[in-house]
Design a protein around this motif. Structure first.
Motif, PDB file in Angstrom:
ATOM      1  N   TYR A  47      40.778  42.214  38.536  1.00 13.17           N
ATOM      2  CA  TYR A  47      42.220  42.266  38.786  1.00 13.17           C
ATOM      3  C   TYR A  47      42.781  43.490  38.092  1.00 13.17           C
ATOM      4  CZ  TYR A  47      47.062  40.577  39.007  1.00 13.17           C
ATOM      5  OH  TYR A  47      48.410  40.445  39.256  1.00 13.17           O
ATOM      6  N   TYR A  48      43.188  44.482  38.871  1.00 11.54           N
ATOM      7  CA  TYR A  48      43.695  45.742  38.355  1.00 11.54           C
ATOM      8  C   TYR A  48      42.766  46.342  37.306  1.00 11.54           C
ATOM      9  CZ  TYR A  48      48.024  44.881  40.868  1.00 11.54           C
ATOM     10  OH  TYR A  48      48.952  44.657  41.859  1.00 11.54           O
ATOM     11  N   GLY A  49      41.487  46.364  37.628  1.00 13.28           N
ATOM     12  CA  GLY A  49      40.515  47.045  36.773  1.00 13.28           C
ATOM     13  C   GLY A  49      39.970  46.245  35.607  1.00 13.28           C
ATOM     14  N   SER A  50      40.416  45.013  35.423  1.00 18.87           N
ATOM     15  CA  SER A  50      39.857  44.227  34.315  1.00 18.87           C
ATOM     16  C   SER A  50      39.432  42.843  34.803  1.00 18.87           C
ATOM     17  CB  SER A  50      40.872  44.090  33.180  1.00 18.87           C
ATOM     18  OG  SER A  50      41.985  43.348  33.615  1.00 18.87           O
ATOM     19  N   GLN A  51      38.464  42.265  34.103  1.00 21.74           N
ATOM     20  CA  GLN A  51      37.979  40.929  34.439  1.00 21.74           C
ATOM     21  C   GLN A  51      38.986  39.896  33.916  1.00 21.74           C
ATOM     22  OE1 GLN A  51      35.115  40.055  36.200  1.00 21.74           O
ATOM     23  NE2 GLN A  51      34.984  42.234  36.642  1.00 21.74           N
ATOM     24  N   THR A  52      39.532  39.100  34.819  1.00 20.57           N
ATOM     25  CA  THR A  52      40.572  38.132  34.475  1.00 20.57           C
ATOM     26  C   THR A  52      40.124  36.734  34.875  1.00 20.57           C
ATOM     27  OG1 THR A  52      42.176  39.869  35.021  1.00 20.57           O
ATOM     28  CG2 THR A  52      43.044  37.649  34.787  1.00 20.57           C
ATOM     29  N   PRO A  53      40.349  35.724  34.033  1.00 21.64           N
ATOM     30  CA  PRO A  53      39.990  34.353  34.421  1.00 21.64           C
ATOM     31  C   PRO A  53      40.745  33.924  35.683  1.00 21.64           C
ATOM     32  CG  PRO A  53      40.469  34.464  32.074  1.00 21.64           C
ATOM     33  CD  PRO A  53      40.862  35.793  32.665  1.00 21.64           C
ATOM     34  N   LEU A  54      40.048  33.257  36.585  1.00 26.14           N
ATOM     35  CA  LEU A  54      40.622  32.843  37.866  1.00 26.14           C
ATOM     36  C   LEU A  54      41.945  32.069  37.732  1.00 26.14           C
ATOM     37  CD1 LEU A  54      40.421  32.684  40.932  1.00 26.14           C
ATOM     38  CD2 LEU A  54      38.931  30.714  40.675  1.00 26.14           C
ATOM     39  N   PRO A  55      42.063  31.113  36.780  1.00 24.58           N
ATOM     40  CA  PRO A  55      43.334  30.374  36.686  1.00 24.58           C
ATOM     41  C   PRO A  55      44.554  31.261  36.382  1.00 24.58           C
ATOM     42  CG  PRO A  55      41.612  29.209  35.497  1.00 24.58           C
ATOM     43  CD  PRO A  55      41.046  30.545  35.900  1.00 24.58           C
ATOM     44  N   GLN A  56      44.333  32.501  35.918  1.00 25.43           N
ATOM     45  CA  GLN A  56      45.451  33.392  35.623  1.00 25.43           C
ATOM     46  C   GLN A  56      45.923  34.182  36.846  1.00 25.43           C
ATOM     47  OE1 GLN A  56      44.680  35.873  32.206  1.00 25.43           O
ATOM     48  NE2 GLN A  56      44.141  34.126  30.924  1.00 25.43           N
ATOM     49  N   VAL A  57      45.133  34.149  37.932  1.00 27.25           N
ATOM     50  CA  VAL A  57      45.523  34.917  39.119  1.00 27.25           C
ATOM     51  C   VAL A  57      45.698  34.032  40.356  1.00 27.25           C
ATOM     52  CG1 VAL A  57      44.484  37.068  38.316  1.00 27.25           C
ATOM     53  CG2 VAL A  57      43.128  35.500  39.704  1.00 27.25           C
ATOM     54  N   ALA A  58      45.507  32.704  40.194  1.00 26.57           N
ATOM     55  CA  ALA A  58      45.603  31.816  41.354  1.00 26.57           C
ATOM     56  C   ALA A  58      45.888  30.383  40.909  1.00 26.57           C
ATOM     57  CB  ALA A  58      44.298  31.857  42.144  1.00 26.57           C
ATOM     58  N   ASN A  59      46.432  29.610  41.857  1.00 25.38           N
ATOM     59  CA  ASN A  59      46.581  28.164  41.658  1.00 25.38           C
ATOM     60  C   ASN A  59      45.333  27.493  42.210  1.00 25.38           C
ATOM     61  OD1 ASN A  59      49.154  28.018  40.496  1.00 25.38           O
ATOM     62  ND2 ASN A  59      50.136  28.235  42.510  1.00 25.38           N
ATOM     63  N   PHE A  73      47.838  34.404  43.785  1.00 22.86           N
ATOM     64  CA  PHE A  73      49.223  34.833  43.685  1.00 22.86           C
ATOM     65  C   PHE A  73      49.456  36.063  44.569  1.00 22.86           C
ATOM     66  CE2 PHE A  73      48.808  33.049  39.166  1.00 22.86           C
ATOM     67  CZ  PHE A  73      49.149  31.777  39.584  1.00 22.86           C
ATOM     68  N   GLU A  74      48.398  36.836  44.822  1.00 28.45           N
ATOM     69  CA  GLU A  74      48.469  38.008  45.710  1.00 28.45           C
ATOM     70  C   GLU A  74      47.350  37.884  46.740  1.00 28.45           C
ATOM     71  OE1 GLU A  74      48.402  41.704  43.494  1.00 28.45           O
ATOM     72  OE2 GLU A  74      49.491  40.769  41.831  1.00 28.45           O
ATOM     73  N   LYS A  75      47.687  37.958  48.028  1.00 28.80           N
ATOM     74  CA  LYS A  75      46.694  37.751  49.097  1.00 28.80           C
ATOM     75  C   LYS A  75      45.541  38.749  49.041  1.00 28.80           C
ATOM     76  CE  LYS A  75      49.081  35.199  52.612  1.00 28.80           C
ATOM     77  NZ  LYS A  75      50.468  35.035  52.216  1.00 28.80           N
ATOM     78  N   LYS A  76      45.809  39.961  48.542  1.00 28.63           N
ATOM     79  CA  LYS A  76      44.751  40.973  48.508  1.00 28.63           C
ATOM     80  C   LYS A  76      43.613  40.588  47.552  1.00 28.63           C
ATOM     81  CE  LYS A  76      46.759  43.853  44.961  1.00 28.63           C
ATOM     82  NZ  LYS A  76      46.640  45.079  44.310  1.00 28.63           N
ATOM     83  N   LEU A  77      43.826  39.552  46.744  1.00 30.45           N
ATOM     84  CA  LEU A  77      42.790  39.113  45.804  1.00 30.45           C
ATOM     85  C   LEU A  77      41.738  38.206  46.434  1.00 30.45           C
ATOM     86  CD1 LEU A  77      44.777  38.340  42.534  1.00 30.45           C
ATOM     87  CD2 LEU A  77      43.064  40.099  42.880  1.00 30.45           C
ATOM     88  N   ILE A  78      41.960  37.748  47.657  1.00 31.62           N
ATOM     89  CA  ILE A  78      41.038  36.781  48.270  1.00 31.62           C
ATOM     90  C   ILE A  78      39.580  37.266  48.239  1.00 31.62           C
ATOM     91  CG2 ILE A  78      40.403  35.665  50.460  1.00 31.62           C
ATOM     92  CD1 ILE A  78      43.389  35.127  50.897  1.00 31.62           C
ATOM     93  N   PRO A  79      39.269  38.514  48.658  1.00 36.28           N
ATOM     94  CA  PRO A  79      37.855  38.944  48.605  1.00 36.28           C
ATOM     95  C   PRO A  79      37.312  38.976  47.169  1.00 36.28           C
ATOM     96  CG  PRO A  79      39.180  40.495  49.903  1.00 36.28           C
ATOM     97  CD  PRO A  79      40.124  39.513  49.306  1.00 36.28           C
ATOM     98  N   GLU A  80      38.160  39.380  46.225  1.00 38.21           N
ATOM     99  CA  GLU A  80      37.729  39.432  44.820  1.00 38.21           C
ATOM    100  C   GLU A  80      37.450  38.023  44.280  1.00 38.21           C
ATOM    101  OE1 GLU A  80      36.909  41.961  42.930  1.00 38.21           O
ATOM    102  OE2 GLU A  80      37.432  43.426  44.471  1.00 38.21           O
ATOM    103  N   ILE A  81      38.280  37.061  44.682  1.00 36.77           N
ATOM    104  CA  ILE A  81      38.087  35.672  44.233  1.00 36.77           C
ATOM    105  C   ILE A  81      36.774  35.135  44.796  1.00 36.77           C
ATOM    106  CG2 ILE A  81      38.965  33.313  44.494  1.00 36.77           C
ATOM    107  CD1 ILE A  81      41.813  34.519  44.243  1.00 36.77           C
TER     108      ILE A  81
END
Length: 184
Positions: A47-59, A73-81
């Motif tokens: 997420y924006y260049g850093s490894q972020t725990p999934l609960p911090q970027v999605a429900n 929270f942002e649709k563009k994250l789906i492939p990253e998730i």
């Protein structure tokens, strides 16, 4: 002197309580067949260049007992998730519908249930070792005190009773987790 003994016993109790808290946290990560949002707590997402725990970027929700729904929270994250879930090596195969990532939690095989049960027992043993180490530390501190033998013996007896109570609690927690794992 009484205050010092009480302090040593309280310190041991606090350490034993921490062992129980740690055990519960570890057991949460052991899957028991039902879908649970905490299963994905260890998943990291770019997420924006850093490894972020999934609960911090999605429900993360559980629409039913066998499905996890991850709504970013942002649709563009789906492939990253999806990539993060695959890299976490949890045995899940994520799919997306353009808005959410959906994970069907497969039922556990008998062999996998036994492995998870062994893993839970190992965590329980670690907690028991922690409790015993707290007992040993408390007894060593009690021996350093300049008190009568009777007072020291009574204090050591109190520490042992405390230890027995916490070991019993660990066994109860493990029995519950094992039932949860083995229930189909």
């Amino acid at each position: 002197m009484e205050d010092e003994i009480d302090f040593i016993i309280d310190t041991a109790k606090e350490g034993m309580e921490n062992a129980i808290t740690h055990l519960k946290k570890q057991l949460q990560n052991i899957r028991a067949g039902k879908a649970n949002p905490s299963m994905l707590n260890g998943v990291l997402v770019e997420y924006y260049g850093s490894q972020t725990p999934l609960p911090q970027v999605a429900n993360i929700n559980t629409p039913d007992a066998r499905t996890l729904s991850v709504q970013p929270f942002e649709k563009k994250l789906i492939p990253e998730i999806e990539k993060g879930i695959m890299q976490a090596n949890l045995g899940f195969n994520p799919m997306n519908n353009g808005e959410n990532v959906i994970i069907n939690v497969p039922p556990l095989t008998e062999e996998r249930r036994k492995q998870l049960s062994k893993q839970a027992k190992a965590e329980g043993e670690d907690a028991k070792i922690g409790v015993r180490n707290d007992r040993k530390a408390a007894n060593n501190e009690l021996k350093k005190l300049d008190v009568s033998e009777d007072l020291q013996r009574d204090a050591e007896k109190d520490v042992q009773e405390l230890t027995d109570a916490y070991i019993k609690r660990i066994d109860e927690i493990l029995d519950n987790k094992e039932k949860e794992i083995m229930t189909i």
